[in-house]
Design a protein around this motif. Structure first.
Motif, mmCIF file in Angstrom:
data_model
loop_
_atom_site.group_PDB
_atom_site.id
_atom_site.type_symbol
_atom_site.label_atom_id
_atom_site.label_comp_id
_atom_site.label_asym_id
_atom_site.label_seq_id
_atom_site.Cartn_x
_atom_site.Cartn_y
_atom_site.Cartn_z
ATOM 1 N N GLY A 151 47.723 6.681 -48.297
ATOM 2 C CA GLY A 151 46.325 6.835 -48.431
ATOM 3 C C GLY A 151 45.484 7.168 -47.446
ATOM 4 N N ARG A 152 45.912 7.430 -46.277
ATOM 5 C CA ARG A 152 44.930 7.936 -45.118
ATOM 6 C C ARG A 152 45.415 9.335 -44.778
ATOM 7 N NH1 ARG A 152 44.732 5.171 -40.592
ATOM 8 N NH2 ARG A 152 46.710 4.286 -40.586
ATOM 9 N N PHE A 153 46.707 9.494 -44.874
ATOM 10 C CA PHE A 153 47.329 10.661 -44.145
ATOM 11 C C PHE A 153 47.789 11.423 -45.188
ATOM 12 C CE2 PHE A 153 48.726 8.890 -39.595
ATOM 13 C CZ PHE A 153 47.422 8.513 -39.400
ATOM 14 N N THR A 154 47.738 12.621 -45.232
ATOM 15 C CA THR A 154 48.613 13.776 -46.078
ATOM 16 C C THR A 154 49.311 14.672 -45.347
ATOM 17 O OG1 THR A 154 46.507 13.399 -47.472
ATOM 18 C CG2 THR A 154 47.808 15.226 -47.786
ATOM 19 N N ILE A 155 50.615 14.824 -45.695
ATOM 20 C CA ILE A 155 51.509 15.835 -45.011
ATOM 21 C C ILE A 155 51.469 17.002 -46.086
ATOM 22 C CG2 ILE A 155 53.433 14.749 -46.153
ATOM 23 C CD1 ILE A 155 55.176 15.640 -43.738
ATOM 24 N N SER A 156 51.478 18.341 -45.399
ATOM 25 C CA SER A 156 51.429 19.420 -46.487
ATOM 26 C C SER A 156 52.278 20.465 -45.372
ATOM 27 C CB SER A 156 49.992 19.980 -46.606
ATOM 28 O OG SER A 156 49.593 20.159 -45.532
ATOM 29 N N ARG A 157 52.519 21.763 -46.144
ATOM 30 C CA ARG A 157 53.288 22.675 -45.304
ATOM 31 C C ARG A 157 52.927 24.121 -45.933
ATOM 32 N NH1 ARG A 157 59.296 21.661 -45.758
ATOM 33 N NH2 ARG A 157 59.494 23.673 -44.510
#
Length: 125
Positions: A66-72
């Motif tokens: 809910g606080r961090f978002t991983i993406s690539r």
């Protein structure tokens, strides 16, 4: 062989945001599941988040959900970790890692084949 380099760490006040990047070179980046781990002083390295090779699946530790978002971005050979609502307990060295074999989700260190050198995140209260 995959070479990983993290960047984007720094000092931020509690409640602030940072965006970490992990740049990859070497073998085909899109073939690897990727992950973020962190290690605070005196503590063991812990799992933060992971993303599938195509970017369609993600998985987070409860402490950051809910606080961090991983993406690539496979075209740019780069992975990201957007960190919002940072807390002092998020202070740690953050490491990116690449996993070349099958399995989901990967939350253990031994499941990853390559590691970066880390970038420091410090959150002041």
């Amino acid at each position: 062989q995959v070479h990983l380099v993290e960047s984007g760490g720094g000092l931020v006040q509690a409640g602030g945001s940072l965006r970490l990047s992990c740049a990859a070179s070497g073998r085909t980046f899109s073939s690897y599941s990727m992950g973020w781990f962190r290690q605070a002083p005196g503590k063991e390295r812990e799992f933060v988040a992971t993303i599938s090779w195509g970017g369609t699946s993600t998985y987070y530790a409860d402490s950051v959900k809910g606080r961090f978002t991983i993406s690539r971005d496979n075209a740019e050979n780069t992975m990201y970790l957007q960190m919002n609502s940072l807390k002092p307990e998020d202070t740690a060295g953050y490491y990116c890692a690449a996993a070349g074999t099958a399995g989901w989700p990967r939350t253990r260190e031994y499941q990853y084949d390559y590691w970066g050198q880390g970038t420091q995140v410090t959150v002041s209260s």
